[in-house]
Design an enzyme around this catalytic site. Structure first.
Site, PDB file in Angstrom:
ATOM      1  CE1 TYR A  21      33.081  22.584  63.082  1.00 62.47           C
ATOM      2  CE2 TYR A  21      36.114  22.071  62.383  1.00 62.47           C
ATOM      3  CZ  TYR A  21      35.084  23.765  62.980  1.00 62.47           C
ATOM      4  OH  TYR A  21      35.247  24.180  63.093  1.00 62.47           O
ATOM      5  CE1 TYR A 149      34.518  28.415  61.867  1.00 62.75           C
ATOM      6  CE2 TYR A 149      36.502  29.407  62.324  1.00 62.75           C
ATOM      7  CZ  TYR A 149      35.361  28.473  62.890  1.00 62.75           C
ATOM      8  OH  TYR A 149      35.493  27.140  63.431  1.00 62.75           O
ATOM      9  CG  ASP A 250      38.655  36.161  64.633  1.00 55.67           C
ATOM     10  OD1 ASP A 250      39.643  36.598  64.403  1.00 55.67           O
ATOM     11  OD2 ASP A 250      38.333  35.783  64.331  1.00 55.67           O
ATOM     12  CE  LYS A 279      42.710  28.519  63.461  1.00 61.95           C
ATOM     13  NZ  LYS A 279      41.348  29.016  63.434  1.00 61.95           N
TER      14      LYS A 279
END
Ligand SMILES: *Cc1c(COP(=O)(O)O)cnc(C)c1O
Length: 429
Positions: A21, A149, A250, A279
């Site tokens: 980003y 997200y 999620d 993750k």
């Protein structure tokens, strides 16, 4: 090799390497990491930083962990990778067995993926293919809440927050889905039934075209670090079941005890139809994820032609990743994190409390091993990060948020340094 990274090397980085980003023409500053050990990240210039980020939710046991290193080395001697098409191997089977034992009851059909975003793509494809295969081909859309997200790939991006996410950039090109407002009642506040009404109305109006609802359970991460009431999730489970819509949880950020439970769904006592994990799955060692579903969904997909699930990453079931994930689960199970995380939570409450009364701070909130300071205005990332590094801590703010989710092995003294630095930096006029 302290102090040895050349200016030339850093110039190359600045000119040629994209970081997450950031702009290629006006990049934010980067710090060169030389190594990492336990809860510390060592910079090339010799500075040592207390890590407040777990490298984005991943390195829950800290860095350079002897047990995880051993697992990788042992697997490396056998094979680092073979294709999963037509071959299988012990690390994949062992990890699968472990996950089935760990997952909420009923989630036992596992698809290994290479990253979290891919796990979300796979979940969406599973939902759509399930509906197609079971004669519900009008159900092609997803529904979600604002403020979420779910990753950076195409389908994942389309269910990220429509304002804060990347929708405006790709307006007209992303799949269009349904958005209910962000859940308003916060975790720990008194439940107000009005909070679920917009979602109830959305599902009532559009259920015949919705294949699945996807949410981050209880904690919305990169969409704003917001903790919402578990009753919202429980109602979502009830309503999706009532309409025959699949529920996708999620858990890529929240899984593996970050919120104090193994999975955040457990705060609401719900079992989704599909769960994405990633993750912390490998303890932060490598990119790996999984999409796990129920026999009903798996059998539904298999029940009509082509019968196969149309996805298969090159590095699916990577043996090194599976082996280190097994070792990471060993650590989770043998550790006293169940006791330690509530202690981290109270330490974060105590140490971040002084931030509440500082000018420019809108909110301070804590859940499990997550601490958030929400500012009134956008944070100057480069400036705040420099000031934090000068105080010996590693934190990466975004938007109006300065937040931490340290490795679970962090001590109270290190937490004091981390939170103390944040409070000090935001106190400066
Ligand atoms: C990070 C994240 C993803 C994407 O995972 P990647 O491995 O970065 O692709 C998806 N969902 C949630 C909730 C995340 O926090």
């Amino acid at each position: 090799m302290k102090g040895k990274i050349s200016d030339k090397a850093l110039e190359f980085d600045k000119k040629n390497l994209w970081h997450p980003y950031t702009s290629m023409t006006a990049p934010l500053p980067v710090y060169a990491a030389a190594g990492a050990q336990g809860v510390y990240i060592d910079l090339e210039d010799g500075r040592r930083l207390v890590d407040g980020m777990s490298s984005w939710w991943c390195a829950v046991h800290g860095y350079n962990h002897p047990a995880l290193n051993r697992a990788v080395r042992r697997q490396l001697r056998r094979m680092s990778h073979v294709m999963f098409g037509g071959l299988t191997h012990r690390p994949a089977i062992e990890l699968g067995r472990r996950l089935v034992g760990l997952m909420p009851e009923g989630l036992d059909r596992i698809f290994y993926c290479d990253s979290g975003s891919v796990a979300v793509e796979v979940a969406a494809k599973m939902a759509l293919q399930y509906m197609q295969a079971t004669g519900q081909s009008r159900r092609v859309q997803l529904a979600t809440v604002c403020g979420g997200y779910h990753g950076d790939t195409w389908q994942a991006m389309s269910v990220c927050d429509p304002v804060g996410g990347m929708h405006s950039l790709y307006a007209g090109r992303l799949p269009v889905h349904h958005f209910a407002p962000r859940p308003q009642v916060s975790f720990g506040a008194e439940w107000d039934p009005r909070d679920f009404e917009p979602m109830a109305a959305l599902l009532a109006a559009h259920h015949s075209t919705i294949a699945a609802v996807i949410v981050e359970p209880v904690v919305q991460g990169a969409g704003g670090m917001w903790f919402y009431h578990p009753v919202y999730l429980r109602l979502l489970r009830e309503y999706t079941s009532k309409y025959g819509i699949l529920l996708i949880a999620d858990e890529i950020a929240t899984g593996f005890m970050r919120t104090g439970k193994m999975f955040a769904c457990q705060w609401a006592g719900v079992v989704p139809d599909i769960m994405c994990i990633g993750k912390a799955l490998t303890g932060g060692y490598m990119s790996f994820a999984a999409t796990v579903t129920t026999p009903r969904v798996a059998e539904g997909i298999g029940s009509s032609p082509p019968g196969v699930f149309m996805h298969g990453p090159t590095f699916m079931g990577n043996p090194l990743a599976c082996a280190v994930a097994c070792a990471s689960l060993d650590l989770l199970e043998s550790s006293d994190y169940g006791r330690r995380i509530p202690q981290i939570e109270s330490a974060l409450h105590r140490l971040l409390a002084p931030a509440s009364s500082i000018d420019g701070v809108r909110d301070v909130r804590v859940l499990g091993a997550i601490g958030v300071v929400e500012m009134e205005r956008q944070v100057d990332v480069a400036q705040v990060q420099r000031m934090l590094v000068e105080r010996g801590v590693w934190v990466r703010p975004f938007g109006r948020l300065i937040y931490i989710m340290p490795p679970y092995i962090i001590t109270d003294r290190e937490l004091e340094q981390l939170c103390g630095a944040i409070v000090e930096v935001i106190s400066r006029p």
